[in-house]
Design a protein around this motif. Structure first.
Motif, short mmCIF file in Angstrom:
data_model
loop_
_atom_site.label_atom_id
_atom_site.label_comp_id
_atom_site.label_asym_id
_atom_site.label_seq_id
_atom_site.Cartn_x
_atom_site.Cartn_y
_atom_site.Cartn_z
N GLU A 211 31.81 24.78 20.81
CA GLU A 211 32.86 23.78 20.53
C GLU A 211 33.43 23.69 19.31
OE1 GLU A 211 31.10 19.52 20.14
OE2 GLU A 211 30.52 20.41 21.93
N PRO A 212 34.73 23.78 18.91
CA PRO A 212 35.05 23.56 17.51
C PRO A 212 34.62 22.64 16.63
CG PRO A 212 36.92 23.71 19.12
CD PRO A 212 35.93 23.61 19.94
N LEU A 213 34.05 23.24 15.38
CA LEU A 213 33.34 22.41 14.39
C LEU A 213 34.40 22.38 13.17
CD1 LEU A 213 29.57 23.62 14.56
CD2 LEU A 213 30.78 21.47 15.54
N ALA A 214 34.57 21.13 12.68
CA ALA A 214 35.39 21.05 11.34
C ALA A 214 34.77 21.77 10.19
CB ALA A 214 35.56 19.65 11.06
N VAL A 215 35.38 22.33 9.64
CA VAL A 215 35.05 22.90 8.41
C VAL A 215 35.24 22.03 7.21
CG1 VAL A 215 35.29 24.85 6.54
CG2 VAL A 215 35.58 25.29 9.02
N SER B 90 26.11 22.48 9.10
CA SER B 90 25.18 22.73 10.22
C SER B 90 24.22 23.85 9.76
CB SER B 90 25.88 22.70 11.57
OG SER B 90 25.12 23.15 12.65
N THR B 91 23.18 23.80 10.09
CA THR B 91 21.84 24.77 9.91
C THR B 91 21.87 25.39 11.30
OG1 THR B 91 20.22 23.12 9.90
CG2 THR B 91 20.99 23.92 7.78
N PHE B 92 22.38 25.06 12.29
CA PHE B 92 22.20 25.42 13.42
C PHE B 92 22.33 26.98 13.97
CE2 PHE B 92 23.95 26.60 17.93
CZ PHE B 92 23.10 26.45 18.49
N SER B 93 21.57 27.70 14.49
CA SER B 93 21.84 29.08 14.57
C SER B 93 21.78 29.47 15.82
CB SER B 93 20.44 30.08 13.94
OG SER B 93 20.72 31.26 14.03
N GLY B 94 22.92 30.07 16.42
CA GLY B 94 23.05 30.20 17.81
C GLY B 94 24.44 30.04 18.06
N ALA B 95 24.86 30.19 19.44
CA ALA B 95 26.10 30.09 19.58
C ALA B 95 26.86 28.58 19.68
CB ALA B 95 26.42 30.42 21.22
N VAL B 96 27.86 28.50 18.67
CA VAL B 96 28.56 27.34 18.71
C VAL B 96 29.65 27.22 19.73
CG1 VAL B 96 30.00 25.83 17.11
CG2 VAL B 96 28.08 27.14 16.18
N CYS C 272 36.01 25.88 13.54
CA CYS C 272 35.50 27.41 13.81
C CYS C 272 34.21 27.20 15.13
CB CYS C 272 35.01 28.03 12.82
SG CYS C 272 36.12 28.39 11.69
N TRP C 273 34.17 27.93 15.82
CA TRP C 273 33.07 28.31 16.86
C TRP C 273 32.97 29.71 17.33
CZ3 TRP C 273 38.25 27.01 17.90
CH2 TRP C 273 38.75 27.87 19.00
N GLU D 151 29.51 32.78 17.32
CA GLU D 151 28.05 32.86 17.07
C GLU D 151 27.88 32.73 15.80
OE1 GLU D 151 24.32 33.73 18.09
OE2 GLU D 151 25.89 34.12 19.57
N ASN D 152 26.79 31.69 15.52
CA ASN D 152 26.65 31.24 13.98
C ASN D 152 25.01 31.82 13.65
OD1 ASN D 152 26.41 29.84 11.57
ND2 ASN D 152 25.73 28.06 12.66
N ASN D 153 24.97 33.07 13.24
CA ASN D 153 23.78 33.86 13.11
C ASN D 153 23.10 33.57 11.47
OD1 ASN D 153 23.99 35.28 15.42
ND2 ASN D 153 25.48 36.98 14.29
N SER D 154 23.69 32.86 10.87
CA SER D 154 23.15 32.48 9.52
C SER D 154 23.71 30.82 9.17
CB SER D 154 23.55 33.24 8.31
OG SER D 154 25.03 33.36 8.21
N SER D 155 22.72 30.42 8.37
CA SER D 155 22.96 29.05 8.11
C SER D 155 24.37 28.74 7.30
CB SER D 155 21.77 28.28 7.30
OG SER D 155 20.57 28.43 7.92
N TYR D 156 25.01 27.79 7.46
CA TYR D 156 26.12 27.46 7.01
C TYR D 156 27.32 28.44 7.07
CZ TYR D 156 22.85 24.29 4.86
OH TYR D 156 21.86 23.29 4.45
N MET D 157 27.55 29.29 8.15
CA MET D 157 28.30 30.43 8.31
C MET D 157 29.65 29.70 8.29
SD MET D 157 28.18 33.05 11.26
CE MET D 157 29.93 33.77 11.90
N TYR D 158 30.00 28.50 8.77
CA TYR D 158 31.34 28.13 9.15
C TYR D 158 31.63 27.27 8.25
CZ TYR D 158 31.17 30.15 13.84
OH TYR D 158 31.07 31.16 14.92
N GLY D 159 30.67 26.83 7.35
CA GLY D 159 31.08 25.74 6.16
C GLY D 159 31.17 24.39 6.90
#
Length: 75
Positions: free
Chosen positions: A43-47, A35-41, A21-22, A24-32
């Motif tokens: 590139e695809p990140l593995a869930v 990552s606790t990064f908050s902001g635009a992701v 998934c990639w 907008e990551n507005n909350s911690s762990y949104m994509y599973g």
């Protein structure tokens, strides 16, 4: 890529039975991803596929406004 879907601010794909998934990551762990990064992701990140879906092969993914659902090959 065998499945792709977009939500309001995100996109997820299934590739070789895994979810990436990639967006907008507005909350911690949104994509599973762990990552606790908050902001635009950008590139695809593995869930993280551990836990209940760890032994599953994912065949389809669908995104909503604030959620993502996956369908495994065993239904």
């Amino acid at each position: 890529v065998t499945s792709i879907d977009t939500g309001i601010d995100s996109t997820c794909v299934v590739a070789e039975g895994d979810i990436y998934c990639w967006g907008e990551n507005n909350s911690s762990y949104m994509y599973g991803t762990g990552s606790t990064f908050s902001g635009a992701v950008t590139e695809p990140l593995a869930v993280d596929m551990s836990g209940p879906i760890g032994s599953k092969t994912i065949i389809q993914v669908t995104n909503g406004a604030a959620h993502t659902c996956a369908l495994a090959d065993d239904g």
